[in-house]
Design a protein around this motif. Structure first.
Motif, PDB file in Angstrom:
ATOM      1  N   LEU A 121       0.862  -1.166   0.000  1.00  0.00           N
ATOM      2  CA  LEU A 121       0.000   0.000   0.000  1.00  0.00           C
ATOM      3  C   LEU A 121       0.903   1.221   0.000  1.00  0.00           C
ATOM      4  N   ASN A 122       0.883   1.963  -1.101  1.00  0.00           N
ATOM      5  CA  ASN A 122       1.798   3.089  -1.289  1.00  0.00           C
ATOM      6  C   ASN A 122       1.024   4.383  -1.527  1.00  0.00           C
ATOM      7  N   ASP A 123       1.719   5.532  -1.337  1.00  0.00           N
ATOM      8  CA  ASP A 123       1.143   6.799  -1.775  1.00  0.00           C
ATOM      9  C   ASP A 123       1.456   6.998  -3.258  1.00  0.00           C
ATOM     10  N   VAL A 124       0.997   8.094  -3.839  1.00  0.00           N
ATOM     11  CA  VAL A 124       1.155   8.292  -5.282  1.00  0.00           C
ATOM     12  C   VAL A 124       2.610   8.494  -5.675  1.00  0.00           C
ATOM     13  N   ALA A 125       3.461   8.841  -4.701  1.00  0.00           N
ATOM     14  CA  ALA A 125       4.886   9.018  -4.993  1.00  0.00           C
ATOM     15  C   ALA A 125       5.672   7.717  -4.831  1.00  0.00           C
ATOM     16  N   GLY A 126       4.990   6.651  -4.403  1.00  0.00           N
ATOM     17  CA  GLY A 126       5.657   5.367  -4.251  1.00  0.00           C
ATOM     18  C   GLY A 126       6.139   5.082  -2.843  1.00  0.00           C
ATOM     19  N   ASN A 127       5.915   6.012  -1.892  1.00  0.00           N
ATOM     20  CA  ASN A 127       6.295   5.758  -0.502  1.00  0.00           C
ATOM     21  C   ASN A 127       5.334   4.755   0.120  1.00  0.00           C
ATOM     22  N   THR A 128       5.874   3.791   0.851  1.00  0.00           N
ATOM     23  CA  THR A 128       5.075   2.686   1.361  1.00  0.00           C
ATOM     24  C   THR A 128       4.391   3.045   2.670  1.00  0.00           C
ATOM     25  N   TYR A 129       3.096   2.749   2.759  1.00  0.00           N
ATOM     26  CA  TYR A 129       2.358   2.802   4.016  1.00  0.00           C
ATOM     27  C   TYR A 129       2.421   1.443   4.723  1.00  0.00           C
ATOM     28  N   PHE A 130       2.196   0.373   3.934  1.00  0.00           N
ATOM     29  CA  PHE A 130       2.097  -0.982   4.476  1.00  0.00           C
ATOM     30  C   PHE A 130       2.638  -1.974   3.468  1.00  0.00           C
ATOM     31  N   ARG A 131       3.318  -2.999   3.971  1.00  0.00           N
ATOM     32  CA  ARG A 131       3.765  -4.098   3.129  1.00  0.00           C
ATOM     33  C   ARG A 131       3.599  -5.403   3.893  1.00  0.00           C
ATOM     34  N   GLY A 132       3.011  -6.390   3.251  1.00  0.00           N
ATOM     35  CA  GLY A 132       2.842  -7.708   3.852  1.00  0.00           C
ATOM     36  C   GLY A 132       3.342  -8.789   2.925  1.00  0.00           C
ATOM     37  N   VAL A 133       4.122  -9.725   3.460  1.00  0.00           N
ATOM     38  CA  VAL A 133       4.656 -10.843   2.692  1.00  0.00           C
ATOM     39  C   VAL A 133       4.203 -12.133   3.357  1.00  0.00           C
ATOM     40  N   ASN A 134       3.551 -12.976   2.594  1.00  0.00           N
ATOM     41  CA  ASN A 134       2.988 -14.219   3.117  1.00  0.00           C
ATOM     42  C   ASN A 134       4.040 -15.068   3.820  1.00  0.00           C
ATOM     43  N   GLY A 135       3.768 -15.432   5.082  1.00  0.00           N
ATOM     44  CA  GLY A 135       4.661 -16.306   5.831  1.00  0.00           C
ATOM     45  C   GLY A 135       5.921 -15.640   6.321  1.00  0.00           C
ATOM     46  N   SER A 136       6.052 -14.332   6.135  1.00  0.00           N
ATOM     47  CA  SER A 136       7.287 -13.655   6.513  1.00  0.00           C
ATOM     48  C   SER A 136       7.039 -12.503   7.482  1.00  0.00           C
ATOM     49  N   TYR A 137       6.372 -11.438   7.038  1.00  0.00           N
ATOM     50  CA  TYR A 137       6.187 -10.277   7.904  1.00  0.00           C
ATOM     51  C   TYR A 137       5.074  -9.385   7.398  1.00  0.00           C
ATOM     52  N   ALA A 138       4.627  -8.487   8.277  1.00  0.00           N
ATOM     53  CA  ALA A 138       3.785  -7.346   7.924  1.00  0.00           C
ATOM     54  C   ALA A 138       4.471  -6.117   8.489  1.00  0.00           C
ATOM     55  N   LYS A 139       4.642  -5.080   7.666  1.00  0.00           N
ATOM     56  CA  LYS A 139       5.373  -3.894   8.083  1.00  0.00           C
ATOM     57  C   LYS A 139       4.527  -2.643   7.867  1.00  0.00           C
ATOM     58  N   MET A 140       4.682  -1.682   8.798  1.00  0.00           N
ATOM     59  CA  MET A 140       4.029  -0.385   8.672  1.00  0.00           C
ATOM     60  C   MET A 140       5.097   0.700   8.641  1.00  0.00           C
ATOM     61  N   TYR A 141       4.830   1.757   7.866  1.00  0.00           N
ATOM     62  CA  TYR A 141       5.824   2.799   7.611  1.00  0.00           C
ATOM     63  C   TYR A 141       5.255   4.175   7.944  1.00  0.00           C
ATOM     64  N   HIS A 142       6.147   5.094   8.291  1.00  0.00           N
ATOM     65  CA  HIS A 142       5.805   6.500   8.443  1.00  0.00           C
ATOM     66  C   HIS A 142       6.716   7.314   7.531  1.00  0.00           C
ATOM     67  N   ALA A 143       6.100   8.059   6.612  1.00  0.00           N
ATOM     68  CA  ALA A 143       6.865   8.855   5.648  1.00  0.00           C
ATOM     69  C   ALA A 143       7.896   7.999   4.917  1.00  0.00           C
ATOM     70  N   GLY A 144       7.507   6.757   4.615  1.00  0.00           N
ATOM     71  CA  GLY A 144       8.383   5.856   3.882  1.00  0.00           C
ATOM     72  C   GLY A 144       9.423   5.150   4.713  1.00  0.00           C
ATOM     73  N   VAL A 145       9.443   5.387   6.030  1.00  0.00           N
ATOM     74  CA  VAL A 145      10.441   4.775   6.913  1.00  0.00           C
ATOM     75  C   VAL A 145       9.768   3.699   7.764  1.00  0.00           C
ATOM     76  N   GLU A 146      10.332   2.506   7.790  1.00  0.00           N
ATOM     77  CA  GLU A 146       9.757   1.388   8.535  1.00  0.00           C
ATOM     78  C   GLU A 146       9.729   1.689  10.031  1.00  0.00           C
ATOM     79  N   LYS A 147       8.542   1.478  10.635  1.00  0.00           N
ATOM     80  CA  LYS A 147       8.381   1.735  12.060  1.00  0.00           C
ATOM     81  C   LYS A 147       7.954   0.506  12.850  1.00  0.00           C
ATOM     82  N   LEU A 148       7.213  -0.400  12.224  1.00  0.00           N
ATOM     83  CA  LEU A 148       6.744  -1.598  12.928  1.00  0.00           C
ATOM     84  C   LEU A 148       6.817  -2.789  11.995  1.00  0.00           C
ATOM     85  N   SER A 149       7.327  -3.895  12.508  1.00  0.00           N
ATOM     86  CA  SER A 149       7.447  -5.112  11.703  1.00  0.00           C
ATOM     87  C   SER A 149       7.124  -6.321  12.563  1.00  0.00           C
ATOM     88  N   THR A 150       6.210  -7.163  12.074  1.00  0.00           N
ATOM     89  CA  THR A 150       5.918  -8.404  12.775  1.00  0.00           C
ATOM     90  C   THR A 150       6.940  -9.454  12.395  1.00  0.00           C
TER      91      THR A 150
END
Length: 199
Positions: A72-101
């Motif tokens: 889940l990205n903004d129009v400039a390509g900065n990531t809000y959220f990324r999830g990879v099956n069986g690996s992790y779910a990550k949340m970002y602030h201003a494109g910088v990773e802040k939380l990772s499972t």
């Protein structure tokens, strides 16, 4: 521009025969508030209101987005959220990773602020539950031991460390041990003081 119109309202196109598919080989253009509707009861609707783009789930059940790799990205390509099956779910602030499972828990980068009011268990700002006998911060700077780990019989209940050594310990029997100099604006002693090490 070629047009197909219906003078009676709805216009239906149905594929009959082998395959039963209608294939779109070009873009479809929808004006503002013209909805693409899905489901017998128009349960899922996708449209632009003129000011907002909307995906609306108005029927029964859940709205699900499925994929082995989700971004889940903004129009400039900065990531809000990324999830990879069986690996992790990550949340970002201003494109910088802040939380990772991860398999053993969650990694958080930066400051965690917990706000609360009242004194009940349900309103505590931060509650740490563990099934083991210890909780330790990174590198063991702070250590907490359950009563089952010996705290009630004099084993440490909480320890704080600095420079690799124990600096402040609260024991389950009430004893407090401090290594080094203790500076206090005032001192109140309740009970009989025992002073050691004076010459």
């Amino acid at each position: 521009m070629s047009k197909i119109k219906s003078s009676t309202g709805d216009f239906e196109i149905e594929a009959v025969g082998t395959g039963n598919e209608i294939k779109m080989l070009s873009d479809t253009s929808h004006g503002d508030n013209v909805k693409a509707k899905f489901g017998t009861g128009d349960d899922l609707q996708i449209y632009h209101s003129g000011t907002e783009s909307i995906i609306a789930e108005n029927g029964v059940g859940d709205l699900k987005i499925s994929g082995n790799n989700l971004w889940l990205n903004d129009v400039a390509g900065n990531t809000y959220f990324r999830g990879v099956n069986g690996s992790y779910a990550k949340m970002y602030h201003a494109g910088v990773e802040k939380l990772s499972t991860k398999a053993i828990g969650v990694d958080i980068a930066g400051t965690v602020t917990a706000n609360t009011s009242g004194d009940s268990n349900s309103s505590k700002g931060l509650v740490i539950n563990t099934t083991g006998t210890n909780f330790e911060s990174d590198a063991g700077i702070i250590q907490v031991t359950h009563a089952g780990g010996g705290a009630t019989t004099g084993g440490y209940f909480m320890k704080m460390k600095a420079g690799g050594g124990d600096k402040f310990t609260i024991k389950g029997n009430g004893d407090v041990v401090a290594a080094g100099t203790v500076t206090a604006d005032g001192l109140v002693v309740d009970g009989n003081p025992v002073v050691k090490g004076l010459s």
